[in-house]
Write an enzyme that holds these catalytic residues in place. Structure first.
Site, mmCIF file in Angstrom:
data_model
loop_
_atom_site.group_PDB
_atom_site.id
_atom_site.type_symbol
_atom_site.label_atom_id
_atom_site.label_comp_id
_atom_site.label_asym_id
_atom_site.label_seq_id
_atom_site.Cartn_x
_atom_site.Cartn_y
_atom_site.Cartn_z
ATOM 1 N N HIS A 149 0.899 -1.075 -0.018
ATOM 2 C CA HIS A 149 0.012 -0.060 0.017
ATOM 3 C C HIS A 149 0.894 1.078 0.085
ATOM 4 O O HIS A 149 1.834 1.275 0.533
ATOM 5 C CB HIS A 149 -0.800 -0.012 1.299
ATOM 6 C CG HIS A 149 -1.992 1.012 1.018
ATOM 7 N ND1 HIS A 149 -2.044 2.270 1.309
ATOM 8 C CD2 HIS A 149 -3.260 0.623 0.712
ATOM 9 C CE1 HIS A 149 -3.297 2.755 1.092
ATOM 10 N NE2 HIS A 149 -4.133 1.914 0.689
ATOM 11 N N ASP A 155 -7.830 -5.864 -0.031
ATOM 12 C CA ASP A 155 -8.181 -6.636 -1.064
ATOM 13 C C ASP A 155 -7.949 -7.886 -0.910
ATOM 14 O O ASP A 155 -8.380 -8.960 -1.930
ATOM 15 C CB ASP A 155 -7.798 -5.943 -2.300
ATOM 16 C CG ASP A 155 -8.625 -4.618 -2.665
ATOM 17 O OD1 ASP A 155 -9.524 -4.364 -2.371
ATOM 18 O OD2 ASP A 155 -7.714 -3.499 -3.167
#
Ligand code: CMC
Length: 427
Positions: free
Chosen positions: A305, A362
């Site tokens: 991320h 996700d």
């Protein structure tokens, strides 16, 4: 930190003001830089650039903190619902009972699509990706309500409610269209997430069973995606809004930005990756070797991320939910086993540790959606439904900013310097 910073540019001192956020984050205000020095900053992918001041969401990527309007994500996940959280995100405070009822009523009143929209759905080929349908249909929806385009401010609560409500109806209709099923209309007695599942899975002659644990799990997925400060799609929404485009046009642009596999499209990409590993009979180790050795430029989808460099708090919540949903449905999923194995290896592997790569939201959300029966190409649509309140809140901030200007980055030009046109026969 001081209220100003001093730097030397090209041998000359320059004093610039700083801006300190409510959580202590400091930004150097460089808005006068070009005027004062003739220079601009260069920060491709914006890793060091604050594009705005915002009061919606706070993230501390080092500590794994995510708060909507000051409320911790874990607390909201445990105690709130997607709709209550949507109100919080858009209007800044948790609603009173009366405000929540009014908001829910507005959503119910606006859940039906104009009948003319049916013809737009008909125009898409059966191969159309639901994200393409979603962005087109959000734009199309504004055509049926011209006062969305005129943007009269007092109508904002209606437009916001219409968007949140209709995006769910559009999403369900696009699924029905892609699978050759008749559209199912929303029911006024069902709450937001239950109504979505009804529109997805009921038949004209038989309502689907709405298991509370499934409704809760999907509601949680929406809530966990509801905002995430200045990510790619939200920045897109703000960029489009800065030109004073209407709310629906701005949100449609957000859907397009979200679609990519490095952003919202990662949930679909994770499942495709797990399926591929499963089909090859790999337990994940061969795949991870390819990733680490950058063979075929592969990435471990659902990992890493830009902001979180410790852990993604949404991933922790969703992983627990994933185990719970599969247990409640008495389902086992070989892809979950592969996901767990990949996570275990990656979290102990120097490649991932040294780059601070951890599972993101996700990584596990797709497995829950698969267990619920949501088809793969609808995964990113689920993300878009969830992210709608965040986009709306950010749109609202842009529109209400008295000092707002059109967003217009600059560039460092690297093309040819001036040259003369050569006639075709001389080239
Ligand atoms: N698998 C393998 N290597 C990775 C991964 C990954 N998932 N993510 C980053 N790296 C490596 C990257 O190759 C680079 O290595 P090196 O230093 O050897 O060149 C290093 O880690 C730094 O990565 P980066 O590309 O500079 O990181 P970024 O901040 O630009 O990208 C990201 C962030 C999320 C796009 C990236 O981690 C990624 O592509 N992850 C997979 C896609 C994904 O899961 N996206 C969903 C993000 S969460 C949902 C959302 O809010 O959008």
């Amino acid at each position: 930190m001081n209220e100003t910073v001093e730097m030397i540019i090209d041998g000359k001192p320059l004093v610039l003001p700083t801006v300190t956020g409510s959580e202590g984050e400091v930004g150097i205000d460089i808005s006068s830089l070009r005027n004062k020095t003739g220079c601009i900053t260069l920060d491709p992918a914006y890793g060091n650039t604050g594009a705005c001041e915002s009061a919606v969401t706070f993230i501390d990527g080092e500590l794994g903190i995510l708060r909507y309007r000051g409320y911790d994500i874990a607390e909201l996940a445990e105690k709130s619902t997607f709709i209550e959280t949507s109100y919080l995100i858009i209007y800044g405070e948790l609603p009173t009972r009366a405000q929540l009822t009014e908001f829910s009523n507005l959503l119910s009143e606006n859940q039906m699509l104009h009948e003319g929209m049916r013809f737009h759905f008909e125009g898409f080929p059966s191969t159309a990706h639901p994200m393409a349908i979603l962005s087109s249909m959000i734009n199309a929806a504004s055509s049926y309500h011209p006062n969305i385009i005129s943007k009269r401010e007092e109508r904002f609560p209606y437009h916001a409610a219409r968007l949140i409500s209709q995006v769910r109806t559009i999403a369900a209709f696009s699924y029905r269209k892609a699978h050759g099923l008749p559209a199912i209309y929303p029911k006024s007695n069902l709450k937001y997430t239950a109504n979505f599942l009804h529109m997805m899975f009921s038949l004209p002659n038989e309502d689907c069973e709405l298991k509370p644990e499934i409704v809760k799990a999907l509601d949680l997925i929406f809530l966990l995606h509801a905002d995430h400060e200045q990510n790619c799609s939200t920045s897109t929404v703000r960029m489009v809004a800065s030109s004073k485009a209407n709310l629906f046009a701005s949100a449609a642009a957000g859907v397009c930005a979200l679609w990519g596999p490095l952003h919202g499209g990662a949930n679909q990409a994770v499942l495709e990756m797990l399926e591929e590993i499963h089909q090859e009979g790999d337990d994940g180790s061969k795949f991870l070797n390819e990733v680490k050795n950058k063979i075929g430029n592969r990435k471990l989808m659902g990992f890493g991320h830009r902001v979180y460099k410790n852990f993604d708090p949404r991933a922790v919540i969703i992983k627990n939910q994933c185990d719970k949903v599969l247990a409640q449905l008495h389902k086992s999923d070989p892809l979950l086993d592969i996901a767990k194995k990949l996570e275990e290896i990656a979290l102990n592997d120097d490649y991932f540790i040294s780059r601070k790569l951890y599972p993101n939201v996700d990584f596990y959300s797709g497995i829950i959606m698969r267990a619920i029966g949501i088809p793969l190409d609808m995964f990113t649509v689920m993300f878009a439904i969830g992210r709608m309140p965040g986009w709306i809140a950010n749109y609202k901030e842009v529109m209400e900013d008295p000092d707002g200007r059109i967003a217009r980055p600059r560039q460092i030009y690297t093309g040819p310097t001036q040259r003369s046109y050569a006639a075709l026969e001389t080239r």
